[in-house]
Design an enzyme around this catalytic site. Structure first.
Site, PDB file in Angstrom:
ATOM      1  N   CYS A  14      38.322  57.259  39.003  1.00  0.00           N
ATOM      2  CA  CYS A  14      37.480  56.407  39.468  1.00  0.00           C
ATOM      3  C   CYS A  14      38.162  55.454  40.702  1.00  0.00           C
ATOM      4  O   CYS A  14      37.620  54.466  41.182  1.00  0.00           O
ATOM      5  CB  CYS A  14      37.243  55.017  38.167  1.00  0.00           C
ATOM      6  SG  CYS A  14      36.514  55.775  36.916  1.00  0.00           S
TER       7      CYS A  14
ATOM      8  N   HIS B  58      38.689  45.966  39.706  1.00  0.00           N
ATOM      9  CA  HIS B  58      38.082  47.177  38.970  1.00  0.00           C
ATOM     10  C   HIS B  58      37.109  46.638  37.671  1.00  0.00           C
ATOM     11  O   HIS B  58      36.038  47.166  37.787  1.00  0.00           O
ATOM     12  CB  HIS B  58      39.079  48.135  38.510  1.00  0.00           C
ATOM     13  CG  HIS B  58      38.627  49.510  38.156  1.00  0.00           C
ATOM     14  ND1 HIS B  58      37.764  50.021  39.123  1.00  0.00           N
ATOM     15  CD2 HIS B  58      38.756  50.247  36.874  1.00  0.00           C
ATOM     16  CE1 HIS B  58      37.477  51.334  38.366  1.00  0.00           C
ATOM     17  NE2 HIS B  58      37.865  51.264  37.215  1.00  0.00           N
TER      18      HIS B  58
ATOM     19  N   HIS C  76      29.151  50.914  36.077  1.00  0.00           N
ATOM     20  CA  HIS C  76      30.396  51.328  36.797  1.00  0.00           C
ATOM     21  C   HIS C  76      29.789  52.555  37.330  1.00  0.00           C
ATOM     22  O   HIS C  76      29.503  53.616  36.859  1.00  0.00           O
ATOM     23  CB  HIS C  76      31.444  51.542  35.712  1.00  0.00           C
ATOM     24  CG  HIS C  76      32.712  52.196  36.227  1.00  0.00           C
ATOM     25  ND1 HIS C  76      33.036  52.398  37.274  1.00  0.00           N
ATOM     26  CD2 HIS C  76      33.707  52.389  35.368  1.00  0.00           C
ATOM     27  CE1 HIS C  76      34.375  52.837  37.437  1.00  0.00           C
ATOM     28  NE2 HIS C  76      34.774  52.924  36.285  1.00  0.00           N
TER      29      HIS C  76
END
Length: 368
Positions: A136, A265, A298
């Site tokens: 990620c 994040h 996400h």
């Protein structure tokens, strides 16, 4: 050091293109809904662009053309470098080939590095072509590699993009087996958060040296912190978030108090949010903070660059995006509320990404 600036941006999320995503985030809207893309699997909260799962190459081409148009550049761009990051790449096609729904004749078109090669052909770029993967943190790693190409004089302009279309049976099954997926929605840093929501998306930026810039920059890329915890296959270490942020400050020539805003994040998982909140409390208690994954979901390997584009739009318009989905904060941080806020005093900001395997990435951006 060479000044590296962003002169064009492109974005596509489940909320829409760059302008639509930005306006809907400011309106505290979310694209997350209960969806069932595969009849063999139960419905789950997802942030999907359309009724059917998206194709990564289509998303990539769209955002790249938008970024180039925004920078007032036209193809062919023979002297350009190209960097495309993706944590899943063509996983959807590999799964289709495994189920014998797609011919194996297409295997070469589905290589993990083929997205970057395809984009180079679309824009006519004959400079370096790179395809980083770092879970990620991939989007920020792609940005770093584009930045490095300019710093080392490999080229004077780079098209950087990141994309993930993660709505596949394997990805859904894997995250569900881990217990990482939310059951309702995505609520980063909230007391009631219970997991992440997968989202489709892509982002692109045009990087140029300040001397070669063809249009007014959105902002300047100052420096990066990049590390790996070397600790666990999926969990991160709390100290890793602090160390990588300190590294970013040192390499950017900044002090903690210089940072006015952090695009986090902020996935909505228990551990990730707690570790990131600890880093902010230790180093940046004064900074405004938000996560936009409550709106976009996400987007995995694209998430870091999606966050950078949203932050740059905020820098340009002197507005900070709200923490969509946040109702009851668990942490004592300076969260941006549902009505957003003015950012005229913000001259330096951070964007962070933390991935599986302890992949840590933070970038510092300055107004121009």
């Amino acid at each position: 050091m060479i000044d590296v600036v962003v002169t064009g941006v492109g974005l596509w999320t489940a909320l829409g293109d760059a302008a639509t995503t930005w306006s809907r985030v400011l309106a505290d809207e979310s694209a997350i809904a209960l969806r069932q893309p595969f009849l063999s699997m139960p419905p789950v909260p997802l942030a999907m662009i359309a009724k059917r799962p998206a194709q990564p190459d289509a998303l990539l081409t769209t955002v790249a053309k938008s970024a180039l148009g925004d920078a007032q550049l036209t193809t062919p761009l023979t002297t350009f470098g190209v960097v495309v990051g993706s944590s899943r790449s063509y996983l959807n096609r590999w799964e289709a080939m495994a189920r014998q729904e797609l011919s194996l004749d297409h295997w070469m078109e589905a290589l993990p590095c083929e997205l970057s090669g395809q984009l180079a052909r679309v824009v006519g770029a004959q400079g370096p072509v790179l395809a980083p993967m770092a879970a990620c943190a991939t989007g920020l790693w792609a940005l770093f590699q584009g930045y490095l190409l300019l710093q080392t004089g490999q080229c004077d302009r780079v098209l950087v993009a990141a994309v993930d279309a993660p709505i596949t049976p394997l990805t859904l099954s894997g995250f569900r087996r881990m217990g990482a997926m939310a059951t309702e929605g995505c609520y980063p840093f909230d007391c009631d958060r219970n997991g992440l929501v997968l989202g489709e998306g892509a982002a692109a930026v045009v990087l140029e040296t300040r001397e070669a810039a063809t249009s007014k920059p959105y902002g300047q890329i100052l420096g990066f912190g990049l590390s790996n915890d070397a600790y666990h296959i999926s969990s991160s270490r709390r100290e890793g978030t602090v160390a990588v942020a300190q590294q970013c400050l040192q390499r950017s020539g900044l002090q903690s108090e210089d940072i006015g805003y952090i695009h986090t994040h902020g996935t909505g998982t228990r551990l990730n949010d707690a570790n990131e909140a600890y880093m902010i409390q230790q180093l940046f208690p004064q900074a405004a903070v938000s996560s936009t994954k409550g709106a976009t979901g996400h987007t995995l390997g694209a998430a870091g660059l999606v966050g950078v584009v949203i932050s740059l739009l905020g820098l340009k318009q002197s507005v900070l995006p709200p923490s969509v989905g946040l109702k009851r904060p668990e942490f004592d941080l300076n969260f941006v509320g549902p009505h957003f806020c003015c950012a005229k005093s913000v001259t330096h900001m951070l964007c962070s990404s933390f991935g599986f395997g302890g992949q840590n990435a933070v970038v510092a951006i300055a107004s121009t």
